[in-house]
Design a protein around this motif. Structure first.
Motif, PDB file in Angstrom:
ATOM      1  N   SER A 169      17.590 -23.077  -8.189  1.00 40.46           N
ATOM      2  CA  SER A 169      16.176 -22.984  -8.565  1.00 40.46           C
ATOM      3  C   SER A 169      15.415 -21.964  -7.728  1.00 40.46           C
ATOM      4  CB  SER A 169      15.500 -24.345  -8.386  1.00 40.46           C
ATOM      5  OG  SER A 169      16.221 -25.334  -9.055  1.00 40.46           O
ATOM      6  N   TRP A 182      13.822 -14.411  -2.569  1.00 44.86           N
ATOM      7  CA  TRP A 182      12.989 -15.222  -1.678  1.00 44.86           C
ATOM      8  C   TRP A 182      13.850 -15.864  -0.595  1.00 44.86           C
ATOM      9  CZ3 TRP A 182      12.209 -20.633  -0.778  1.00 44.86           C
ATOM     10  CH2 TRP A 182      11.047 -20.921  -0.028  1.00 44.86           C
ATOM     11  N   ILE A 202       3.945 -16.437   2.629  1.00 41.51           N
ATOM     12  CA  ILE A 202       5.200 -16.156   1.925  1.00 41.51           C
ATOM     13  C   ILE A 202       6.035 -17.415   1.667  1.00 41.51           C
ATOM     14  CG2 ILE A 202       6.802 -15.700   3.858  1.00 41.51           C
ATOM     15  CD1 ILE A 202       7.225 -12.939   2.234  1.00 41.51           C
ATOM     16  N   VAL A 203       5.837 -18.465   2.448  1.00 44.23           N
ATOM     17  CA  VAL A 203       6.615 -19.683   2.209  1.00 44.23           C
ATOM     18  C   VAL A 203       6.074 -20.524   1.046  1.00 44.23           C
ATOM     19  CG1 VAL A 203       7.441 -21.846   3.219  1.00 44.23           C
ATOM     20  CG2 VAL A 203       7.522 -19.740   4.562  1.00 44.23           C
ATOM     21  N   GLY A 206       6.910 -19.501  -2.652  1.00 46.25           N
ATOM     22  CA  GLY A 206       8.331 -19.680  -2.926  1.00 46.25           C
ATOM     23  C   GLY A 206       8.682 -21.144  -3.131  1.00 46.25           C
ATOM     24  N   VAL A 207       8.112 -21.994  -2.274  1.00 50.30           N
ATOM     25  CA  VAL A 207       8.384 -23.428  -2.393  1.00 50.30           C
ATOM     26  C   VAL A 207       7.896 -23.946  -3.745  1.00 50.30           C
ATOM     27  CG1 VAL A 207       7.812 -25.703  -1.460  1.00 50.30           C
ATOM     28  CG2 VAL A 207       8.392 -23.827   0.083  1.00 50.30           C
ATOM     29  N   VAL A 226       7.633 -22.232  -6.543  1.00 54.63           N
ATOM     30  CA  VAL A 226       8.571 -21.772  -7.574  1.00 54.63           C
ATOM     31  C   VAL A 226       9.795 -22.678  -7.585  1.00 54.63           C
ATOM     32  CG1 VAL A 226      10.100 -19.901  -8.278  1.00 54.63           C
ATOM     33  CG2 VAL A 226       7.809 -19.379  -7.458  1.00 54.63           C
ATOM     34  N   VAL A 227      10.368 -22.910  -6.410  1.00 58.99           N
ATOM     35  CA  VAL A 227      11.577 -23.734  -6.327  1.00 58.99           C
ATOM     36  C   VAL A 227      11.311 -25.118  -6.926  1.00 58.99           C
ATOM     37  CG1 VAL A 227      13.211 -24.851  -4.778  1.00 58.99           C
ATOM     38  CG2 VAL A 227      12.467 -22.522  -4.313  1.00 58.99           C
TER      39      VAL A 227
END
Lengths: 346, 336, 308
Positions: A164, A169, C275-276, C279-280, C282-283
Motif C-alpha cells: 500500500s 515514499w 513529509i511523513v 505518506g501515512v 496514502v498508506v
C-alpha cells in the motif's frame, strides 16, 4: 464446451484431444501475438506524439519557436510537414534502423542516450528483482504452509503495508532514516547518486562505492517488489493446497516437505513466475520514481528530465523502449509458462 | 492370540471444527475388512463415508478430531509414529480417490507419478526396474505402456482413473481403499474401471474397502456391505442380502433407488427418498433417519437405535424391525 | 413488462419482486460474512474515517488555510499547539492541507476507477459474450492495452495534454481497465456456459437482454470486489503522478504535498511533519481499500472461502 453428451455408448479407448499442438506451434503463436502488440505500440507511439497535441511545433517548442520561419524550420527538420502516412512510414523505417532521433537537450542520438542510461536502471532493477523474488517467494511459501500462524500473520501484514506504500515514499523514509539520520542517530548511507563524483566507477574502489550507493535504492525497490511476490506466492500456494492431488501425494507416504516442494510449490510457482517475468518488463517504468528520489542517472531520471525540458524525441524513444520491454517480458513469461505447464501447450 | 484382521475400525468418531460449530461427520463406526475380502460402504453424500476413507490413512484435514481405533494388521494407525505411518501409506494400504480427474498432479507425467510411489517405498531401485514395473502396471489396467509419458490432461477420465488404480497397486498393498472410484465417469466407462479394479484385487488376494453411493454396484462386487446414514452404521451384512432384502428402511430406500433389470415394478415407480440428510451440526435426538423414514413412529424418537444383530451375520439399527407392519405402511412401501 | 405482471394478479409475488428479494437476501448474507473478516472491517473503519474527513473538510478546516497569500504561520514551523502538524514552506498548516488533500485523493481514485470499471466491464462482457470477430478484436485490444507501461504513458500524456486534474483521472482510468476486462471476460465465459443462459437463448431472448438480465447481475459481485482493489491502485497512481509533478498545480493533494516537501528538501532539513503525514495517509487509505477488496473477494469467491 458442450454439455450435451452423446447418449449412445462412449468408447473408453477414445482419446481426449491427445494430439498436442506441441511447444513449437505454441511458441509460434505467442511470437505472432508479440509482434502484433509491438505494431500496436508503434502506432500508439506515433499518434501520441503527432496527432494528439495538434501542433507539435507549438507544444514542443513551448514558446521558444516564435517566428513562422523558425516553426517551418522545426517542422522540416523533424519531417512534420509531410502527410501523415508518409510520416508514419518514415517513423517505421527509422525505428527499424535504430534511429530514434536526436535529443534536443543533449544534442546526441536518442538511441545512444538510452543505451547509456539503460545500465544503471538494469543494475538497480535487476538486483532488486532477484532479491525480492528469493525473499518474497520464501515468505509466501512459509506463510501459506502454516496459514494463520504467527509468521503468516506478521509477514502478510508487512507485505500488505508495503504493497500500500508508494515505493518512492518508502525511499524517502529510508533516506531520512539511514541516509540523513534523525534525532541523534547519524546517517550511514549516501543519500543519492550512483557513485561518488570523484571515483572511477570501473576501479575496484569505484565498484565498492557504487555498491554502497545502491544499498538504499535497492532496498527500497526490493521491499516494494517483495510485497507483491510474497502475496502472489502465498495466494497461489493456498489455491494449490486445496487440490486433490496433494492428498494423493500425502497418501503415497511422502514427507510433508516432499509434498510441499515437489508438488504444491512446484505448481504454485507457475502463476508467480509469470508475474515476476511480467514485472521485469516494467523494468524501465518501475524505476522512474526511485531513480528520481535517489538521483540515479538511469532511464527513469532521463524521462523525467526530458519531460521537464521537454525533449520530444527522448520521450518518444523512452516510451518505445518501455513498451518493447513489457512486450518482450510478456513473451518470455508466456514461453516460461508453456514450458512449465504442459496443459497450456495443448 | 489369533491373527488380527487386516483392517479393524472400532468406535470411530470424527468431528470437524467449523465456523458454525462442531460437525460430527462419523459417529461411532465399527467395520472390519479381512484379507482378500471386499467390503462396501454405501450412503448418500455427506453421510461420512469419505471422511471414513481418509481417516484410514490418517489423511483427515487438520480441523478434524478423531477418536477410536483404526487397526491395520493389529496396529493402530491413529497413534502411530509419523515414520511408521508413512511406511503404511501406500505400501500397506493405498487409496483410489474420488476425484479421479484432479487426483493426479497436472504438471508431472503419469509415469513419474507412479515412479514416485515406488521410490518412496523402496530406496535404490534402478531406472530399468522402475520403468519395467510401470509398464507392467499400466498393462494390467489396460493402458498402453507408452502412456507413461503422457500428462494427466492428455488422458480421458476413465484412463486417469486406470492410472490411479495402477498407482494404487504399485507397491503391492495389502488393502486398497476405493473412494467412489467411478463417480465422475459415464456408465460404460464405470463398468470397465470397476471390473479392472475388482479383477486385480481378487487376483492378488488384496483386501478392499469400496465406497459408493450406488448400492447396486456394491452388491455386484462386494462380499459384505455396510450402510451409513448421518455418520452411523445403520445396516451391515452380506452384500446380496443387504441389497435384495434390506432390513433398515434407509437401506431399503437406497436399494430401491436403482432399478433392477427385468423388474417392471421398479421401472414404473423409480423410487427416490424425499428430503435431505440432516445437518450433522443440528441433530435432533432419536433416530436421525426418522424425519425421512416411511416407517417412523413415536417409538423411534427417544433414543438413537443401536446396531442389533438380527440374523446370522446381519445387523441393523432400527427399532421397528420385526414389528408387524400396518396395511397402510405396506401399501406405501409397495409404491415406494 | 411490470404492468402485465401486476395486472394479472394471479401471481401473488411477481417474478421481479422475488428476484429482488433474493438479491437483498444475498447481500445480507454477504454482509454477515464480510463482518466476520476482521481485516476487512478494520479497512472499512479506516475508510469511513477518511471519507468523513473529506466530506467534512470545510467544517474541520477553513479553505482559507489553503491560500498561500493569506497564510501567516511560520515557514516550515515544527508542530505546536496552534499548528498540530506544523506548517509548510508557505506558512500554511500541514493539517489543513492534509484534510483538503484527502478530497482530491479520494476523488481522483474513485472517478478514475469509475472510468476504468465502465470500460473494463463493457469490453470484458463483449469479448466474453460474443464469439467471432467482435470477441476476438476486443480481446486483442485488451491484451494490447495490458502491455502499455502506465507511468511512461502518463508522462507522455501529461507532456502533450498538459497538467490538470481531469487529465490525471483520464490517464489512470484509461490505463487501468484491462485487468478488469480480463476478469469480467473469464467470468462471462463461465456464466455463458450455464444452463439458464442457454435456456434464455433457446426461447429467443435478445443478446443485450441476456447480458443485462443474466450475465451482468452475475458478474457484478466480482466487479465490486475488483473495484475496491482498483481504487487502491488509482490512489497510489495519483500520488505518484502528483509527486512527479504531473498533477494539477492548482490543487493540493497528498501527492503534491509530498512533491513540494521533496522539492524544498524536507528530508535534509528534518521537517518530518511535512513529509511523513501525507505518506501515512496514502498508506492508510490504500491499505483500507486493499483490505476491503480482499475480504470482499473472499466473501464472493467460494473457492477462496473454502480454503479458510
Amino acid at each position: 464446451m458442450s454439455l450435451v453428451a452423446d447418449p449412445g455408448l462412449v468408447s473408453e479407448s477414445e482419446d481426449v484431444q491427445t494430439r498436442t499442438r506441441g511447444y513449437a506451434s505454441y511458441l509460434g503463436l505467442k511470437v505472432l501475438g508479440a509482434i502484433g502488440s509491438l505494431m500496436f505500440m508503434l502506432v500508439v507511439n506515433f499518434f501520441l506524439f503527432r496527432v494528439l497535441p495538434g501542433d507539435p511545433a507549438r507544444t514542443l517548442g513551448r514558446g521558444r519557436l516564435t517566428t513562422d520561419a523558425q516553426k517551418a524550420a522545426f517542422n522540416k527538420a523533424y519531417g512534420l510537414n509531410q502527410p501523415l502516412p508518409e510520416q508514419f512510414w518514415t517513423f517505421l523505417k527509422n525505428t527499424a534502423h535504430g534511429d530514434l532521433g536526436i535529443s534536443i537537450q543533449y544534442r546526441v542520438p536518442v538511441s545512444h542516450l538510452i543505451w547509456e542510461r539503460l545500465w544503471p536502471t538494469v543494475l538497480l532493477v535487476g538486483t532488486s528483482t532477484i532479491l525480492a523474488t528469493v525473499i518474497g517467494v520464501y515468505l509466501g511459501i512459509r506463510g501459506a504452509w502454516k496459514r494463520g500462524g504467527r509468521f503468516d500473520k506478521i509477514s502478510t501484514s508487512l507485505s500488505l503495508t508495503l504493497y500500500s506504500m508508494p515505493e518512492w515514499w518508502l525511499g524517502l523514509m529510508l533516506i531520512a532514516g539511514l541516509g540523513v539520520g534523525f534525532w541523534f542517530v547519524p546517517g550511514i548511507f549516501p543519500t543519492g547518486g550512483l557513485h561518488s563524483p570523484d571515483v572511477n566507477p570501473s576501479s575496484l574502489h569505484g565498484i565498492l562505492d557504487t555498491t554502497w550507493h545502491l544499498v538504499l535504492p535497492v532496498t527500497t525497490l526490493t521491499l516494494a517488489y517483495l510485497a507483491d511476490y510474497s502475496l502472489i506466492m502465498r495466494s497461489s500456494l493456498l489455491d494449490e493446497l486445496g487440490e486433490d492431488y496433494l492428498l494423493t501425494a500425502r497418501a503415497k507416504g511422502l514427507r510433508d516437505v516432499q509434498v510441499r516442494n515437489r508438488h504444491a510449490v512446484r505448481n504454485a510457482m507457475l502463476p508467480t513466475t509469470t508475474i515476476i517475468a511480467l514485472n521485469i518488463g516494467f523494468v524501465v517504468s518501475g524505476a522512474i520514481t526511485v531513480e528520481t528520489v535517489f538521483s540515479i542517472p538511469g532511464l527513469g531520471l532521463l524521462s523525467i528530465d526530458a519531460l521537464q525540458a521537454p525533449d520530444f524525441w527522448v520521450l518518444q524513444g523512452f516510451f518505445l523502449v518501455a513498451s518493447a520491454g513489457v512486450i518482450l517480458a510478456n513473451l518470455v513469461a508466456n514461453l516460461i509458462y508453456g514450458w512449465l505447464d504442459p496443459r497450456v501447450r495443448t | 492370540m489369533t491373527d488380527p484382521s487386516l483392517l479393524e475400525i472400532r468406535d470411530l468418531h470424527v468431528t470437524y471444527a467449523t465456523g458454525e460449530g462442531a460437525l460430527p461427520a462419523v459417529r461411532g463406526v465399527d467395520l472390519t475388512v479381512d484379507r482378500g475380502q471386499i467390503v462396501g460402504v454405501a450412503g448418500e453424500s455427506g453421510c461420512g463415508k469419505s471422511t471414513l476413507a481418509s481417516t484410514i490413512l490418517r489423511l483427515q484435514p487438520v480441523n478434524a478430531t478423531v477418536t477410536g481405533e483404526v487397526r491395520f494388521n493389529g496396529r493402530d494407525i491413529l497413534t502411530m509414529k509419523w515414520g511408521e505411518l508413512r511406511a503404511v501409506r501406500w505400501a500397506g494400504a493405498s487409496i483410489v480417490f474420488q476425484g479421479a480427474l484432479h487426483s493426479l498432479n497436472p504438471v508431472h507425467r503419469i509415469g513419474a507419478q507412479i515412479a514416485e510411489a515406488l521410490h518412496v517405498h523402496s530406496s535404490g531401485l534402478g531406472e530399468t526396474t522402475v520403468t519395467g514395473r510401470i509398464d507392467e502396471l499400466l498393462g494390467q489396467v489396460g493402458l498402453d505402456p507408452e502412456r507413461a509419458r503422457a500428462y494427466p490432461h492428455q488422458l480421458s477420465g476413465g484412463q486417469k482413473q486406470r492410472v490411479m488404480i495402477a498407482m494404487a497397486l504399485a507397491c503391492d498393498p495389502e488393502l486398497v481403499v476405493a473412494d467412489e472410484p467411478t463417480t465422475a465417469l459415464d456408465v460404460m466407462v464405470q463398468a470397465q474401471v470397476l471390473s479392472v479394479l475388482s479383477d486385480l484385487v481378487r487376483d492378488r488376494g488384496v483386501g478392499m474397502l469400496m465406497i459408493s453411493h450406488d448400492l447396486s454396484v456394491l452388491a455386484d462386487l462386494c462380499d459384505r456391505i455396510t450402510v451409513m446414514y448421518a455418520g452411523r452404521v445403520v445396516e451391515e451384512g452380506p452384500a446380496a442380502k443387504v441389497f435384495a432384502d434390506p432390513l433398515h428402511p434407509y437401506a431399503g430406500a437406497l436399494s430401491a433407488a436403482f432399478p433392477r433389470v427385468g423388474d417392471p415394478a421398479a421401472r414404473f415407480a423409480p423410487a427416490g427418498l424425499p428430503g435431505d440428510p440432516p445437518d450433522p451440526r443440528h441433530l435432533a435426538g432419536g433416530c436421525s433417519f426418522a424425519p425421512r423414514c416411511p416407517r417412523a413412529a413415536d417409538v423411534c424418537l427417544p433414543a438413537e437405535p443401536e446396531l442389533v444383530t438380527y440374523a446370522e451375520g446381519r445387523a441393523a439399527a432400527c427399532v421397528r424391525i420385526g414389528e408387524p407392519r400396518s396395511p397402510a405402511e405396506r401399501s406405501r412401501d409397495h409404491h415406494a | 413488462m411490470t404492468t402485465t405482471n401486476e395486472s394479472t394478479g394471479t401471481v401473488p409475488v411477481s417474478a421481479r419482486r422475488l428476484t429482488r428479494q433474493r438479491r437483498v437476501a444475498a447481500w445480507k448474507r454477504g454482509w454477515a460474512q464480510f463482518r466476520t473478516h476482521r481485516s476487512g472491517m478494520v479497512g472499512l473503519g479506516i475508510l469511513v474515517f477518511f471519507v468523513l474527513v473529506a466530506l467534512l473538510a470545510p467544517i474541520l478546516a477553513s479553505s482559507q488555510g489553503l491560500d498561500v497569500t493569506t497564510a501567516n504561520g511560520p515557514v516550515l514551523g515544527a508542530p505546536s499547539g496552534h499548528y498540530l502538524l506544523g506548517t509548510d514552506e508557505n506558512g500554511r498548516s500541514v493539517l489543513t492541507l492534509l484534510i483538503w488533500g484527502s478530497r482530491i485523493s479520494l476523488f481522483v481514485g474513485l472517478l478514475a476507477t469509475l472510468i476504468s470499471m465502465v470500460i473494463g466491464t463493457l469490453l470484458g462482457l463483449v469479448s466474453g459474450y460474443f464469439g467471432g470477430w467482435i470477441g476476438r478484436i476486443t480481446f486483442r485490444l485488451t491484451e494490447w492495452f495490458l502491455v502499455i507501461p502506465f507511468l511512461p504513458l502518463a508522462i507522455v500524456l501529461a507532456s502533450v495534454l498538459g497538467r490538470s486534474l481531469f487529465n490525471i483521472v483520464l490517464v489512470i482510468g484509461v490505463t487501468s481497465w484491462p485487468g478488469t476486462a480480463l476478469l469480467i471476460r473469464s467470468q462471462t465465459l463461465s456464466i455463458k456456459e450455464r444452463a439458464y443462459v442457454e435456456r434464455a437463448e433457446a426461447i429467443g431472448a435478445g443478446r443485450w437482454h441476456q447480458i443485462g438480465k443474466h450475465v451482468l447481475p452475475n458478474v457484478m459481485p466480482m466487479v465490486f470486489a475488483n473495484t475496491t482493489l482498483t481504487v487502491a491502485i488509482a490512489i497510489l497512481s495519483e500520488t505518484t503522478l502528483s509527486f512527479l509533478g504531473l498533477g494539477d498545480p492548482t490543487r493540493t493533494s497528498w501527492g503534491s504535498m509530498l512533491d513540494s516537501a521533496f522539492e524544498i528538501g524536507s528530508i535534509t532539513t528534518g521537517s518530518w511533519w511535512y513529509i511523513v503525514p501525507p505518506g501515512v495517509c496514502v498508506v492508510l487509505v490504500v491499505l483500507a481499500f486493499t483490505l476491503i477488496g480482499q475480504a470482499l473477494e473472499e466473501v464472493l469467491n467460494p473457492r477462496l472461502r473454502a480454503r479458510s
